[in-house]
Structure formats: structure tokens, C-alpha cells
Design a protein around this motif. Structure first.
Motif, PDB file in Angstrom:
ATOM      1  N   ALA A   1      71.854 -10.873  10.360  1.00 46.61           N
ATOM      2  CA  ALA A   1      71.074  -9.946  11.200  1.00 46.61           C
ATOM      3  C   ALA A   1      70.758  -8.666  10.436  1.00 46.61           C
ATOM      4  N   VAL A   2      71.740  -8.196   9.678  1.00 43.55           N
ATOM      5  CA  VAL A   2      71.522  -6.962   8.899  1.00 43.55           C
ATOM      6  C   VAL A   2      70.420  -7.182   7.875  1.00 43.55           C
ATOM      7  N   GLN A   3      70.419  -8.345   7.219  1.00 40.63           N
ATOM      8  CA  GLN A   3      69.393  -8.634   6.209  1.00 40.63           C
ATOM      9  C   GLN A   3      68.016  -8.763   6.851  1.00 40.63           C
ATOM     10  N   LEU A   4      68.000  -9.191   8.101  1.00 38.79           N
ATOM     11  CA  LEU A   4      66.699  -9.397   8.753  1.00 38.79           C
ATOM     12  C   LEU A   4      66.165  -8.127   9.400  1.00 38.79           C
ATOM     13  N   MET A   5      67.078  -7.220   9.809  1.00 40.63           N
ATOM     14  CA  MET A   5      66.630  -6.108  10.627  1.00 40.63           C
ATOM     15  C   MET A   5      66.924  -4.732  10.058  1.00 40.63           C
ATOM     16  N   SER A   6      68.004  -4.597   9.259  1.00 41.04           N
ATOM     17  CA  SER A   6      68.354  -3.244   8.817  1.00 41.04           C
ATOM     18  C   SER A   6      67.496  -2.846   7.631  1.00 41.04           C
ATOM     19  N   PRO A   7      67.183  -1.542   7.510  1.00 41.91           N
ATOM     20  CA  PRO A   7      66.421  -1.090   6.341  1.00 41.91           C
ATOM     21  C   PRO A   7      67.135  -1.560   5.071  1.00 41.91           C
ATOM     22  N   ALA A   8      66.347  -2.159   4.165  1.00 43.24           N
ATOM     23  CA  ALA A   8      66.937  -2.668   2.921  1.00 43.24           C
ATOM     24  C   ALA A   8      67.387  -1.480   2.093  1.00 43.24           C
ATOM     25  N   ASN A   9      67.986  -1.786   0.918  1.00 43.35           N
ATOM     26  CA  ASN A   9      68.441  -0.648   0.089  1.00 43.35           C
ATOM     27  C   ASN A   9      67.260  -0.056  -0.665  1.00 43.35           C
ATOM     28  N   GLY A  10      66.056  -0.475  -0.242  1.00 51.63           N
ATOM     29  CA  GLY A  10      64.882   0.157  -0.856  1.00 51.63           C
ATOM     30  C   GLY A  10      64.664  -0.338  -2.267  1.00 51.63           C
ATOM     31  N   SER A  11      65.403  -1.419  -2.630  1.00 48.60           N
ATOM     32  CA  SER A  11      65.245  -1.884  -4.035  1.00 48.60           C
ATOM     33  C   SER A  11      63.790  -2.276  -4.241  1.00 48.60           C
ATOM     34  N   SER A  12      63.266  -1.875  -5.361  1.00 47.83           N
ATOM     35  CA  SER A  12      61.823  -2.119  -5.538  1.00 47.83           C
ATOM     36  C   SER A  12      61.603  -3.619  -5.695  1.00 47.83           C
ATOM     37  N   SER A  13      60.581  -4.064  -5.059  1.00 47.68           N
ATOM     38  CA  SER A  13      60.348  -5.510  -5.128  1.00 47.68           C
ATOM     39  C   SER A  13      58.874  -5.743  -5.427  1.00 47.68           C
TER      40      SER A  13
ATOM     41  N   PHE B   1      76.215 -21.492  15.668  1.00 44.92           N
ATOM     42  CA  PHE B   1      75.748 -20.957  14.380  1.00 44.92           C
ATOM     43  C   PHE B   1      74.567 -21.755  13.845  1.00 44.92           C
ATOM     44  N   GLU B   2      74.569 -23.099  14.045  1.00 39.39           N
ATOM     45  CA  GLU B   2      73.438 -23.882  13.535  1.00 39.39           C
ATOM     46  C   GLU B   2      72.144 -23.469  14.235  1.00 39.39           C
ATOM     47  N   LEU B   3      72.197 -23.284  15.559  1.00 38.40           N
ATOM     48  CA  LEU B   3      70.986 -22.825  16.254  1.00 38.40           C
ATOM     49  C   LEU B   3      70.576 -21.460  15.721  1.00 38.40           C
ATOM     50  N   TYR B   4      71.552 -20.594  15.496  1.00 41.27           N
ATOM     51  CA  TYR B   4      71.253 -19.240  15.012  1.00 41.27           C
ATOM     52  C   TYR B   4      70.476 -19.303  13.699  1.00 41.27           C
ATOM     53  N   VAL B   5      70.926 -20.127  12.767  1.00 42.63           N
ATOM     54  CA  VAL B   5      70.211 -20.171  11.478  1.00 42.63           C
ATOM     55  C   VAL B   5      68.884 -20.914  11.601  1.00 42.63           C
ATOM     56  N   ASP B   6      68.775 -21.815  12.582  1.00 44.15           N
ATOM     57  CA  ASP B   6      67.456 -22.415  12.838  1.00 44.15           C
ATOM     58  C   ASP B   6      66.478 -21.338  13.301  1.00 44.15           C
ATOM     59  N   LEU B   7      66.962 -20.431  14.140  1.00 42.55           N
ATOM     60  CA  LEU B   7      66.107 -19.345  14.633  1.00 42.55           C
ATOM     61  C   LEU B   7      65.757 -18.379  13.501  1.00 42.55           C
ATOM     62  N   VAL B   8      66.706 -18.203  12.571  1.00 38.75           N
ATOM     63  CA  VAL B   8      66.434 -17.346  11.410  1.00 38.75           C
ATOM     64  C   VAL B   8      65.294 -17.947  10.594  1.00 38.75           C
ATOM     65  N   PHE B   9      65.373 -19.269  10.392  1.00 37.83           N
ATOM     66  CA  PHE B   9      64.324 -19.952   9.616  1.00 37.83           C
ATOM     67  C   PHE B   9      62.978 -19.856  10.358  1.00 37.83           C
ATOM     68  N   ALA B  10      63.039 -20.083  11.677  1.00 36.36           N
ATOM     69  CA  ALA B  10      61.802 -20.015  12.477  1.00 36.36           C
ATOM     70  C   ALA B  10      61.210 -18.608  12.427  1.00 36.36           C
ATOM     71  N   ASP B  11      62.079 -17.603  12.453  1.00 36.79           N
ATOM     72  CA  ASP B  11      61.631 -16.202  12.367  1.00 36.79           C
ATOM     73  C   ASP B  11      60.954 -15.955  11.022  1.00 36.79           C
TER      74      ASP B  11
END
Ligand SMILES: O=P(O)(O)OC[C@H]1O[C@](O)(CO)[C@@H](O)[C@@H]1O
Length: 521
Positions: A161-173, A320-330
């Protein structure tokens, strides 16, 4: 000349409990009785929890006792290999079930029939015990276990959730040229990756990460973990999510198609990752060699052509499997590959942990709070609480806007292998509807078994051949199966792999440690 297959006549010899060396025999003999016994325990607990203030308490107690007696009788029939009998409830699927029984297994029994039929019939008989009551007809005897496993998945759930929603460390990409500086600062690691466009390196990196996480999420499966050892489940998830490589935007996709978004590094509240930036491969990358057929590049070649398409997930387990399916769908939505996701859940409690529609909404509610004052996960870090809540609200808005749809057709809890999807009369509405999709994603072992008709294919049989009509008919969309191996049928392997695996790990076909990603264009 088209061969007509039926549940007692698959394209090869059916897996069956009649073979004492088979995993079906072991499942029928020792694992399913344990699963059935736990239902009795669960109903007994619910019986004892009935409130004195409940005016229907007496009636509910009577019915609970009847369920316990019926389920006990079912376990007795299974253990003594008694003949099958017709179903007696009034659910929408009962006529078809009894017709299939009469046509294929009229005088058969648990260890003589195909394993697939026997196991599906068991879960349909469990539903019958509840469907015959007035006050327990919608009760899910597996919900408690699904809830416990999801709660024990907190660490991995929050990390993602943090990787999907929290501001990243601003690392240049390299996304600066796409987005203004202040926007990049507030973007999550996932958004930073996909902001570079559908065919960019970042979007591709994230894709291969999603594939791996979605695949291994299937390993957290109750029906295999006979005693859901929560420590084991957490270790399993940490094993999947551990990630030692550098920040998501800079690492190259390694040769085995896995990427390296930091889905497990504990991101501190100001968005700085707390993990090490070592060079060693991530656990996911190390795990990639356990994928015995890996069509993820072929899948990527299909997905990257999609723009605002439709993707169907034929779901497997809740938690957890449904959760990661939703992550993929997102991810598919954020990257612009899809604008519609259809999730196919089960209409009744199925194979212990399969998703029913209630589980889907319940999962979103636990993330965004669903209006309740107490939170499901006990989190101390406000940033983590916020990430979960924001993610839950984001996913809820997908549902509310119709971007995500959940349907539960009876076909998925029938005895039928998926060969019959294009022709079974009762599945025509489903098949016509699903043909609108650009890609079908099947999750888990049972779906795989039904795709290949759960029979004794040589492991070198091409996947497209083993899935019969779904492989040969032009009107069937592209499809992929994400499956950790928990049954003794596997196809699509190169020559020599089976022999090598038999030396490496005797239980490789059934212990959930190995997997396949099998794609049909
Ligand atoms: O939840 P999944 O991945 O479909 O696994 C269910 C599988 O577990 C088993 O019950 C035991 O391996 C199989 O019979 C069944 O296919």
C-alpha cells in the motif's frame, strides 16, 4: 472430428482417487476430512456465540445442530467411499448438478469418480447443508479462516500500500520530463514507474513485478496449508516480498523477467525507504527460477498493446491473494492498459478460501475502514494508516464508477472443466459476455486443473493443446494462468524438466513451491 468430452471422459485418463499413488487420493483420504471437520468446529463456535437477546436464537440453534449432523454425515460418506447421491436443495444450479451426476457418475463414489468431480461435489454438498436452512443459508464456514489469514498478511499488505499510495522518495526516474517537479514529489513509487508511459522501462519493470507478486500470492492458500500456520504464511509472504535491490526506477529488469520495485522495503513516513540498496537479487528474482513455464514475456507482449482495454480476472483465494490481484488490476488501470476489469468470484463458499462477492467488498472495507471506528489492521504509523485508507478509497471508487465489476456465475462452481465454457447451455450468457474481454487471467490451481481438464497429460504437452476448445477456438480471447502447482497435473514443460524436478524435489507438482505462468495468445 470434434471429440465430445465430459466429466467422466476427459481427453486423457482422469486424475482420480482410485489411484492410491495420486495426490487426489491423498487429498480425499486425509486432507478433505480435516477441512470438513473444521466446518463442524466453525459452526459449533457460531452456535455458541448466538446472543441470548436474539429472538431467533432457538431456531438458529436447531438449524446449527442439523448442519453439524449433516456435515458429520458427509465426512462419514467421504471416508467410507459411499455412493454419490443427488443434491436436495433448491439452488439455481441443482438441476444441472444432478443431471451431471446422473449422466456421468450415477453409481460412482468419492474414490472411483474423477478427483475433480469428487472435490467439486464435496464443496457443493457443503453448500447444500447450509442452503437447506432458513437462518444459515448464506453463512460462509470458511470466512473466519479467510479473515485470519488476511490479518496475518499485514506486513506485506502495508508494504505494498505504501508503494502504491505514499509519496515516493522522489528518486529520479526520468519522469520529470513527463511531470512537473512538485507532482513527481507527491507521486507514489508505482505512479512514478507508470508515468513514463505504457511502453516505458518503468511500466515494464512494474509489470514483471506485478506478475510475480500476483503469482506467488497464490501460494498463501488455506486448502494446502492444512493448519494455517500464520508464521509460515508471513514467512511465505516475506519471502515473496523481500527486496534487496536498488530503488525501483533505476534497476534493470533482470534476465528472468522479474523486476525490482521495492514492495517490501519498510518506507519511513517521509517516503525514504529504510531498506538496503544492496546489489543481490531480490527474493522475487531468486524465486523466478521456480517458475517452470514462464510466459510472462509473451504476456507482456500482449498487455503492452492494450489501451483502455478490458481484462477479466477469474479469481482464486480471498485474503492476501485477492489483495495482490487487486494490486495488479490497479496497475493495469494506472498504466492505461485497461479501463475495465471484471472479477469473477464464486457464487458459494468454495475450496476453503475462494473469493465470494462478500469477501471482495469486505477486503475493500478493511482497507478504507468502511465507516467503522476500529481499524482491521493495528497500525501505529500514521503514514501507513493513510496509505491503506487512500488505497481502499481508490479501489472503492473503481467499484463505484463501474471500472471494476464483480460477478459470480454458477459455472465457476459447477463440476465442469473449462472445455465446456463455450458450449454448456447454462454458461452461454457468461461466455458471450467474457468474449468482450481482451485478456482472461486465471488464478490458482483449481482453475488450472479445470483449464486442462485435470487429466494425465504428458508434462511436455503444449498448454494451448491441453486447454482444448479454449486453445483452438478463434473467438476465445488471450488467456493466461498464474498457478502455483498443488495437483499432479502440469503441462507446457520443456523436455527433461519433469525428470530433473523429480530429482530436485519429489513433491514439486503438489507442494505449492513451484509455479507456471502459461499463456495462450
Ligand atoms: O486455491 P487453489 O490455488 O485453487 O488451490 C486449490 C487446490 O488445493 C487442493 O485442494 C489441494 O492441492 C487442490 O485440490 C486444489 O486444486
Amino acid at each position: 472430428m470434434a471429440t465430445t468430452f465430459n466429466p467422466s471422459h476427459p481427453p486423457k485418463k482422469a486424475l482420480s482417487g482410485s489411484d492410491p499413488t495420486s495426490f487426489g487420493y491423498a487429498t480425499l483420504q486425509s486432507r478433505l476430512p480435516v477441512i470438513v471437520s473444521k466446518i463442524v468446529d466453525d459452526v459449533y463456535r457460531a452456535y455458541n456465540a448466538l446472543a441470548d437477546s436474539d429472538p431467533l436464537k432457538k431456531a438458529k440453534e436447531q438449524e446449527a445442530k442439523k448442519i453439524i449432523e449433516t456435515i458429520g454425515g458427509l465426512r462419514y460418506e467421504l471416508q467410507r467411499d459411499k455412493p454419490f447421491r443427488p443434491l436436495t436443495d433448491t439452488r439455481s444450479d441443482v438441476t444441472e448438478w444432478n443431471q451431471a451426476l446422473a449422466d456421468n457418475y450415477g453409481n460412482s463414489s468419492w474414490f472411483k469418480a474423477s478427483w475433480l468431480f469428487a472435490e467439486c461435489y464435496l464443496y457443493r454438498r457443503i453448500k447444500e447443508a447450509f442452503a437447506l436452512t432458513e437462518h444459515w443459508s448464506d453463512y460462509d464456514p470458511f470466512f473466519g479462516q479467510k479473515e485470519t489469514v488476511f490479518k496475518s498478511s499485514q506486513k506485506a499488505v502495508v508494504a505494498i500500500a505504501v508503494q502504491l499510495m505514499s509519496p515516493a522518495n522522489g528518486s529520479s526516474s526520468g519522469s520529470e520530463e513527463h511531470e512537473p517537479e512538485e507532482k513527481v514529489k507527491s507521486m507514489s513509487a508505482m505512479d512514478v514507474l507508470v508515468s513514463q508511459g505504457p511502453e516505458s522501462k518503468g511500466t515494464r519493470e512494474a509489470f514483471f513485478e506485478m506478475v510475480q507478486v500476483c503469482l506467488w500470492g497464490n501460494a498463501t492458500d488455506l486448502s494446502l496449508l492444512d493448519n494455517p500456520d500464520l508464521a509460515k504464511i508471513e514467512a511465505l509472504q516475506r519471502r515473496m516480498m523481500m527486496n534487496k535491490s536498488s530503488s525501483p526506477s533505476s534497476s534493470a529488469v533482470s534476465s528472468n523477467n522479474s523486476s525490482s520495485i521495492n514492495l517490501d522495503e519498510q518506507t519511513t513516513h517521509d517516503g525514504h525507504s529504510g531498506g538496503s540498496k544492496g546489489e543481490e537479487p531480490s527474493e522475487l528474482e531468486k524465486h523466478a527460477e521456480k517458475i517452470l513455464q514462464n510466459d510472462s514475456e509473451l504476456l507482456w507482449a500482449k498487455v503492452k498493446t492494450l489501451r483502455n482495454g478490458r481484462v477479466d480476472f477469474i479469481l482464486d483465494n480471498a485474503g492476501f491473494e485477492l489483495y495482490v490481484d487487486l494490486v495488479f488490476a490497479d496497475y493495469l488501470i494506472r498504466a492505461g492498459f485497461a479501463s475495465q476489469i471484471v472479477f469473477h468470484a464464486k457464487a458459494i463458499p468454495w475450496f476453503v478460501s475462494d473469493v465470494v462477492p462478500f469477501d471482495f467488498q469486505w477486503t475493500l472495507d478493511q482497507l478504507h475502514g468502511g465507516g467503522s471506528t476500529t481499524s482491521f489492521f493495528n497500525l501505529s504509523d500514521p503514514a501507513e494508516q493513510l496509505a491503506l485508507k487512500d488505497l481502499g478509497h481508490k479501489w472503492q471508487s473503481y467499484v463505484d464508477q463501474g471500472v471494476w465489476k464483480v460477478i459470480a456465475h454458477d459455472f465457476w462452481t459447477s463440476c465442469y472443466a473449462f472445455y465446456h465454457l463455450p458450449t454448456l447451455p447454462s454458461a452461454q450468457d457468461l461466455f458471450q459476455e467474457m468474449k468482450q474481454s481482451d485478456l482472461w487471467i486465471f488464478k490458482g490451481d483449481l482453475n488450472y486443473r479445470k483449464l486442462v481438464y485435470d487429466c494425465q497429460w504428458p508434462t511436455t504437452t503444449p498448454f494451448q493443446e491441453a486447454i482444448g476448445p479454449l486453445g483452438s477456438q478463434q473467438d476465445v480471447p488471450s488467456l493466461v494462468s498464474f498457478r502455483t502447482c498443488k495437483a499432479d497435473v502440469v503441462v507446457g514443460l520443456k523436455a527433461g524438466v519433469e525428470e530433473k524436478m523429480n530429482k530436485v524435489a519429489k513433491e514439486w507438482m503438489v507442494n505449492g513451491e513451484y509455479a507456471v505462468i502459461s499463456f495462450k495468445p
